[in-house]
Motif scaffolding. Structure first.
Motif, PDB file in Angstrom:
ATOM      1  N   ALA A 173      24.015  36.173  32.032  1.00 47.91           N
ATOM      2  CA  ALA A 173      23.804  36.507  33.438  1.00 47.91           C
ATOM      3  C   ALA A 173      24.665  35.625  34.338  1.00 47.91           C
ATOM      4  N   GLU A 174      24.744  34.343  34.021  1.00 47.04           N
ATOM      5  CA  GLU A 174      25.563  33.427  34.826  1.00 47.04           C
ATOM      6  C   GLU A 174      27.043  33.788  34.729  1.00 47.04           C
ATOM      7  N   ALA A 175      27.525  34.095  33.520  1.00 49.26           N
ATOM      8  CA  ALA A 175      28.925  34.461  33.331  1.00 49.26           C
ATOM      9  C   ALA A 175      29.243  35.772  34.054  1.00 49.26           C
ATOM     10  N   HIS A 176      28.321  36.723  33.973  1.00 56.13           N
ATOM     11  CA  HIS A 176      28.518  38.003  34.646  1.00 56.13           C
ATOM     12  C   HIS A 176      28.633  37.801  36.154  1.00 56.13           C
ATOM     13  N   GLU A 177      27.745  37.006  36.712  1.00 50.30           N
ATOM     14  CA  GLU A 177      27.755  36.762  38.152  1.00 50.30           C
ATOM     15  C   GLU A 177      29.054  36.083  38.575  1.00 50.30           C
ATOM     16  N   LYS A 178      29.478  35.100  37.805  1.00 48.09           N
ATOM     17  CA  LYS A 178      30.695  34.355  38.123  1.00 48.09           C
ATOM     18  C   LYS A 178      31.915  35.275  38.070  1.00 48.09           C
ATOM     19  N   GLU A 179      32.026  36.100  37.022  1.00 46.41           N
ATOM     20  CA  GLU A 179      33.160  37.006  36.889  1.00 46.41           C
ATOM     21  C   GLU A 179      33.118  38.108  37.941  1.00 46.41           C
ATOM     22  N   ALA A 180      31.930  38.583  38.277  1.00 52.42           N
ATOM     23  CA  ALA A 180      31.800  39.621  39.309  1.00 52.42           C
ATOM     24  C   ALA A 180      32.231  39.067  40.661  1.00 52.42           C
ATOM     25  N   ASP A 181      31.851  37.830  40.960  1.00 55.58           N
ATOM     26  CA  ASP A 181      32.267  37.209  42.220  1.00 55.58           C
ATOM     27  C   ASP A 181      33.787  37.085  42.291  1.00 55.58           C
ATOM     28  N   ALA A 182      34.410  36.685  41.186  1.00 48.78           N
ATOM     29  CA  ALA A 182      35.867  36.552  41.153  1.00 48.78           C
ATOM     30  C   ALA A 182      36.537  37.917  41.322  1.00 48.78           C
ATOM     31  N   ALA A 183      36.004  38.941  40.666  1.00 44.68           N
ATOM     32  CA  ALA A 183      36.571  40.285  40.780  1.00 44.68           C
ATOM     33  C   ALA A 183      36.437  40.805  42.204  1.00 44.68           C
ATOM     34  N   LEU A 184      35.287  40.568  42.827  1.00 41.47           N
ATOM     35  CA  LEU A 184      35.074  41.007  44.198  1.00 41.47           C
ATOM     36  C   LEU A 184      36.043  40.308  45.145  1.00 41.47           C
ATOM     37  N   GLU A 185      36.297  39.056  44.914  1.00 43.45           N
ATOM     38  CA  GLU A 185      37.245  38.321  45.746  1.00 43.45           C
ATOM     39  C   GLU A 185      38.644  38.914  45.611  1.00 43.45           C
ATOM     40  N   ARG A 186      39.054  39.282  44.392  1.00 40.60           N
ATOM     41  CA  ARG A 186      40.365  39.903  44.188  1.00 40.60           C
ATOM     42  C   ARG A 186      40.444  41.250  44.907  1.00 40.60           C
ATOM     43  N   VAL A 187      39.363  42.011  44.858  1.00 40.85           N
ATOM     44  CA  VAL A 187      39.338  43.305  45.551  1.00 40.85           C
ATOM     45  C   VAL A 187      39.463  43.098  47.053  1.00 40.85           C
ATOM     46  N   ARG A 188      38.717  42.148  47.586  1.00 42.17           N
ATOM     47  CA  ARG A 188      38.780  41.881  49.032  1.00 42.17           C
ATOM     48  C   ARG A 188      40.181  41.454  49.453  1.00 42.17           C
ATOM     49  N   GLU A 189      40.826  40.636  48.647  1.00 44.94           N
ATOM     50  CA  GLU A 189      42.188  40.206  48.954  1.00 44.94           C
ATOM     51  C   GLU A 189      43.143  41.395  48.965  1.00 44.94           C
ATOM     52  N   ALA A 190      43.018  42.288  47.990  1.00 41.18           N
ATOM     53  CA  ALA A 190      43.892  43.461  47.929  1.00 41.18           C
ATOM     54  C   ALA A 190      43.646  44.382  49.117  1.00 41.18           C
ATOM     55  N   VAL A 191      42.382  44.571  49.488  1.00 44.84           N
ATOM     56  CA  VAL A 191      42.054  45.423  50.630  1.00 44.84           C
ATOM     57  C   VAL A 191      42.664  44.838  51.895  1.00 44.84           C
ATOM     58  N   ALA A 192      42.539  43.523  52.079  1.00 46.63           N
ATOM     59  CA  ALA A 192      43.092  42.876  53.265  1.00 46.63           C
ATOM     60  C   ALA A 192      44.622  42.926  53.256  1.00 46.63           C
ATOM     61  N   GLU A 193      45.216  42.699  52.105  1.00 42.14           N
ATOM     62  CA  GLU A 193      46.678  42.657  52.009  1.00 42.14           C
ATOM     63  C   GLU A 193      47.315  44.020  52.269  1.00 42.14           C
ATOM     64  N   PHE A 194      46.735  45.076  51.708  1.00 38.47           N
ATOM     65  CA  PHE A 194      47.338  46.391  51.794  1.00 38.47           C
ATOM     66  C   PHE A 194      46.691  47.307  52.830  1.00 38.47           C
ATOM     67  N   GLY A 195      45.618  46.853  53.468  1.00 41.66           N
ATOM     68  CA  GLY A 195      44.966  47.649  54.503  1.00 41.66           C
ATOM     69  C   GLY A 195      44.278  48.897  53.977  1.00 41.66           C
ATOM     70  N   PHE A 196      43.730  48.815  52.771  1.00 41.91           N
ATOM     71  CA  PHE A 196      43.026  49.966  52.210  1.00 41.91           C
ATOM     72  C   PHE A 196      41.812  50.317  53.049  1.00 41.91           C
ATOM     73  N   THR A 197      41.501  51.613  53.093  1.00 41.76           N
ATOM     74  CA  THR A 197      40.286  52.084  53.759  1.00 41.76           C
ATOM     75  C   THR A 197      39.244  52.366  52.682  1.00 41.76           C
ATOM     76  N   PRO A 198      37.984  52.524  53.060  1.00 40.84           N
ATOM     77  CA  PRO A 198      36.972  52.884  52.058  1.00 40.84           C
ATOM     78  C   PRO A 198      37.333  54.168  51.308  1.00 40.84           C
ATOM     79  N   GLU A 199      37.960  55.135  51.998  1.00 36.39           N
ATOM     80  CA  GLU A 199      38.356  56.377  51.339  1.00 36.39           C
ATOM     81  C   GLU A 199      39.434  56.122  50.290  1.00 36.39           C
ATOM     82  N   ASP A 200      40.347  55.158  50.575  1.00 34.01           N
ATOM     83  CA  ASP A 200      41.375  54.806  49.595  1.00 34.01           C
ATOM     84  C   ASP A 200      40.742  54.243  48.331  1.00 34.01           C
ATOM     85  N   VAL A 201      39.756  53.406  48.509  1.00 32.67           N
ATOM     86  CA  VAL A 201      39.139  52.716  47.381  1.00 32.67           C
ATOM     87  C   VAL A 201      38.180  53.628  46.627  1.00 32.67           C
TER      88      VAL A 201
END
Length: 94
Positions: free
Chosen positions: A19-47
């Motif tokens: 559970a701890e490993a899952h949470e840690k990896e999910a947080d890292a993945a979410l951060e990468r997604v947020r960075e990509a959305v901010a960098e490329f200006g994706f909309t919810p429809e794009d994602v």
């Protein structure tokens, strides 16, 4: 019996670690997604793609009231102007 209790304790510890490993990896993945959305200006429809309607699509009208221009698709309750009448009289010809 001791072996069984030891295994249950190990299982509990492993589930906690999982559970701890899952949470840690999910947080890292979410951060990468947020960075990509901010960098490329994706909309919810794009994602996520376009959201589909919750119900059926609006059906094309099949019947028209010649007096008022009101239409009815033939779905659902019939309107008063067509109720108990010959439907062919009101059918929209294509």
């Amino acid at each position: 019996m001791e072996r069984y209790k030891d295994l249950l304790a190990q299982k509990e510890q492993l589930e906690k670690l999982i559970a701890e490993a899952h949470e840690k990896e999910a947080d890292a993945a979410l951060e990468r997604v947020r960075e990509a959305v901010a960098e490329f200006g994706f909309t919810p429809e794009d994602v996520f793609g376009k959201r589909r309607g919750k119900g059926r699509r609006a059906a094309a009208p099949k019947y028209r009231n010649p007096e008022t221009g009101e239409t009815w698709s033939g779905r659902g309750r019939a309107p008063r102007w067509i109720k108990d009448q010959d439907l062919e009289r009101f059918r929209i010809k294509e």
